[in-house]
Motif scaffolding. Structure first.
Motif, PDB file in Angstrom:
ATOM      1  N   VAL A  72       0.838  -1.204   0.000  1.00 53.49           N
ATOM      2  CA  VAL A  72       0.000   0.000   0.000  1.00 53.49           C
ATOM      3  C   VAL A  72       0.872   1.253   0.000  1.00 53.49           C
ATOM      4  N   VAL A  73       1.896   1.268   0.835  1.00 49.65           N
ATOM      5  CA  VAL A  73       2.815   2.407   0.869  1.00 49.65           C
ATOM      6  C   VAL A  73       3.561   2.506  -0.467  1.00 49.65           C
ATOM      7  N   SER A  74       3.985   1.365  -0.991  1.00 47.91           N
ATOM      8  CA  SER A  74       4.688   1.359  -2.278  1.00 47.91           C
ATOM      9  C   SER A  74       3.803   1.924  -3.385  1.00 47.91           C
ATOM     10  N   ALA A  75       2.534   1.535  -3.406  1.00 44.69           N
ATOM     11  CA  ALA A  75       1.616   2.021  -4.440  1.00 44.69           C
ATOM     12  C   ALA A  75       1.381   3.528  -4.303  1.00 44.69           C
ATOM     13  N   LEU A  97       2.306   6.314  -7.084  1.00 44.50           N
ATOM     14  CA  LEU A  97       1.314   7.275  -7.574  1.00 44.50           C
ATOM     15  C   LEU A  97       1.925   8.669  -7.655  1.00 44.50           C
ATOM     16  N   ARG A  98       2.619   9.085  -6.614  1.00 45.66           N
ATOM     17  CA  ARG A  98       3.225  10.424  -6.609  1.00 45.66           C
ATOM     18  C   ARG A  98       4.365  10.519  -7.609  1.00 45.66           C
ATOM     19  N   ALA A  99       5.142   9.451  -7.757  1.00 44.22           N
ATOM     20  CA  ALA A  99       6.206   9.448  -8.762  1.00 44.22           C
ATOM     21  C   ALA A  99       5.602   9.539 -10.164  1.00 44.22           C
ATOM     22  N   ALA A 100       4.485   8.878 -10.385  1.00 45.78           N
ATOM     23  CA  ALA A 100       3.817   8.933 -11.693  1.00 45.78           C
ATOM     24  C   ALA A 100       3.301  10.333 -11.990  1.00 45.78           C
ATOM     25  N   GLU A 101       2.806  11.030 -10.973  1.00 42.90           N
ATOM     26  CA  GLU A 101       2.369  12.411 -11.173  1.00 42.90           C
ATOM     27  C   GLU A 101       3.537  13.287 -11.619  1.00 42.90           C
ATOM     28  N   LEU A 102       4.683  13.117 -10.986  1.00 45.59           N
ATOM     29  CA  LEU A 102       5.857  13.885 -11.378  1.00 45.59           C
ATOM     30  C   LEU A 102       6.352  13.474 -12.762  1.00 45.59           C
ATOM     31  N   ALA A 103       6.293  12.183 -13.061  1.00 42.20           N
ATOM     32  CA  ALA A 103       6.728  11.696 -14.379  1.00 42.20           C
ATOM     33  C   ALA A 103       5.885  12.306 -15.495  1.00 42.20           C
ATOM     34  N   ALA A 104       4.611  12.540 -15.224  1.00 42.52           N
ATOM     35  CA  ALA A 104       3.747  13.162 -16.229  1.00 42.52           C
ATOM     36  C   ALA A 104       4.221  14.565 -16.576  1.00 42.52           C
ATOM     37  N   HIS A 106      12.433   4.281  -1.716  1.00 44.94           N
ATOM     38  CA  HIS A 106      12.518   5.537  -2.461  1.00 44.94           C
ATOM     39  C   HIS A 106      12.516   5.211  -3.943  1.00 44.94           C
ATOM     40  N   LEU A 107      11.840   6.059  -4.702  1.00 41.26           N
ATOM     41  CA  LEU A 107      11.786   5.910  -6.149  1.00 41.26           C
ATOM     42  C   LEU A 107      12.598   7.031  -6.774  1.00 41.26           C
ATOM     43  N   HIS A 108      13.432   6.661  -7.720  1.00 41.17           N
ATOM     44  CA  HIS A 108      14.214   7.629  -8.479  1.00 41.17           C
ATOM     45  C   HIS A 108      13.428   7.992  -9.727  1.00 41.17           C
ATOM     46  N   LEU A 109      13.201   9.259  -9.947  1.00 36.87           N
ATOM     47  CA  LEU A 109      12.634   9.740 -11.191  1.00 36.87           C
ATOM     48  C   LEU A 109      13.784  10.445 -11.906  1.00 36.87           C
ATOM     49  N   VAL A 110      14.213   9.851 -13.019  1.00 33.37           N
ATOM     50  CA  VAL A 110      15.396  10.331 -13.719  1.00 33.37           C
ATOM     51  C   VAL A 110      14.991  10.834 -15.099  1.00 33.37           C
ATOM     52  N   PRO A 111      14.859  12.148 -15.290  1.00 29.53           N
ATOM     53  CA  PRO A 111      14.530  12.684 -16.611  1.00 29.53           C
ATOM     54  C   PRO A 111      15.591  12.290 -17.633  1.00 29.53           C
ATOM     55  N   ARG A 112      15.145  11.998 -18.849  1.00 32.12           N
ATOM     56  CA  ARG A 112      16.054  11.551 -19.896  1.00 32.12           C
ATOM     57  C   ARG A 112      15.896  12.416 -21.132  1.00 32.12           C
ATOM     58  N   ALA A 113      16.968  12.500 -21.904  1.00 32.33           N
ATOM     59  CA  ALA A 113      16.964  13.201 -23.185  1.00 32.33           C
ATOM     60  C   ALA A 113      17.714  12.322 -24.185  1.00 32.33           C
ATOM     61  N   GLU A 114      17.301  12.355 -25.408  1.00 35.77           N
ATOM     62  CA  GLU A 114      17.975  11.602 -26.457  1.00 35.77           C
ATOM     63  C   GLU A 114      19.465  11.936 -26.436  1.00 35.77           C
ATOM     64  N   GLY A 115      20.304  10.904 -26.413  1.00 39.44           N
ATOM     65  CA  GLY A 115      21.747  11.123 -26.442  1.00 39.44           C
ATOM     66  C   GLY A 115      22.345  11.613 -25.142  1.00 39.44           C
TER      67      GLY A 115
END
Length: 140
Positions: free
Chosen positions: A79-82, A86-93, A116-125
């Motif tokens: 439940v805590v993981s989900a 959810l919050r990581a998905a909001e930021l990913a959007a 902890h979940l890492h949200l790592v923005p990516r760019a081509e190359g």
């Protein structure tokens, strides 16, 4: 909308989450959550916070999403993981292309035993290769 790889820093006090003592003595994320260790807090929710990694992260805009309660890893409390995902998905959007990653256990490279979940923005190359990423020859 927040631009690629950037999140607004929040101002003001954290919501009241009860006693401000760490759930696990010595846990660096528990200390951050209860206000006893410094962190750049980028977003807050009742059950989670998003912070900038202490050493800046692996790409611009790297964010950690952390539950306010101590859960050692993704399997300890679904439940805590989900809720954290959810919050990581909001930021990913808001971030565009990104990796959302968590690890469970030392063999999987988990270095802090607090979910902890890492949200790592990516760019081509951007040159960041993950272990399952095929290495492309130069000029391919």
């Amino acid at each position: 909308m927040v631009s690629y790889g950037e999140f607004r820093e929040v101002a003001g006090e954290a919501p009241d989450t009860g006693p401000r003592t760490p759930r696990r003595p010595g846990c660096p994320f528990c200390l951050i959550v209860c206000g006893r260790a410094p962190a750049t807090v980028l977003r807050e929710w009742p059950e989670t916070i998003a912070i900038r990694p202490h050493h800046g992260g692996v790409t611009a805009g790297h964010v950690l999403v952390i539950p306010r309660v101590h859960v050692a890893d993704v399997a300890e409390d679904p439940v805590v993981s989900a809720a954290t995902m959810l919050r990581a998905a909001e930021l990913a959007a808001e971030a565009g292309d990104c990796n959302v990653i968590t690890s469970r256990g030392p063999a999987a490279t988990q270095t802090v035993r607090h979910l902890h979940l890492h949200l790592v923005p990516r760019a081509e190359g951007d040159g960041l290769l993950l272990p399952w990423t095929a290495v492309r020859p130069a000029g391919a």
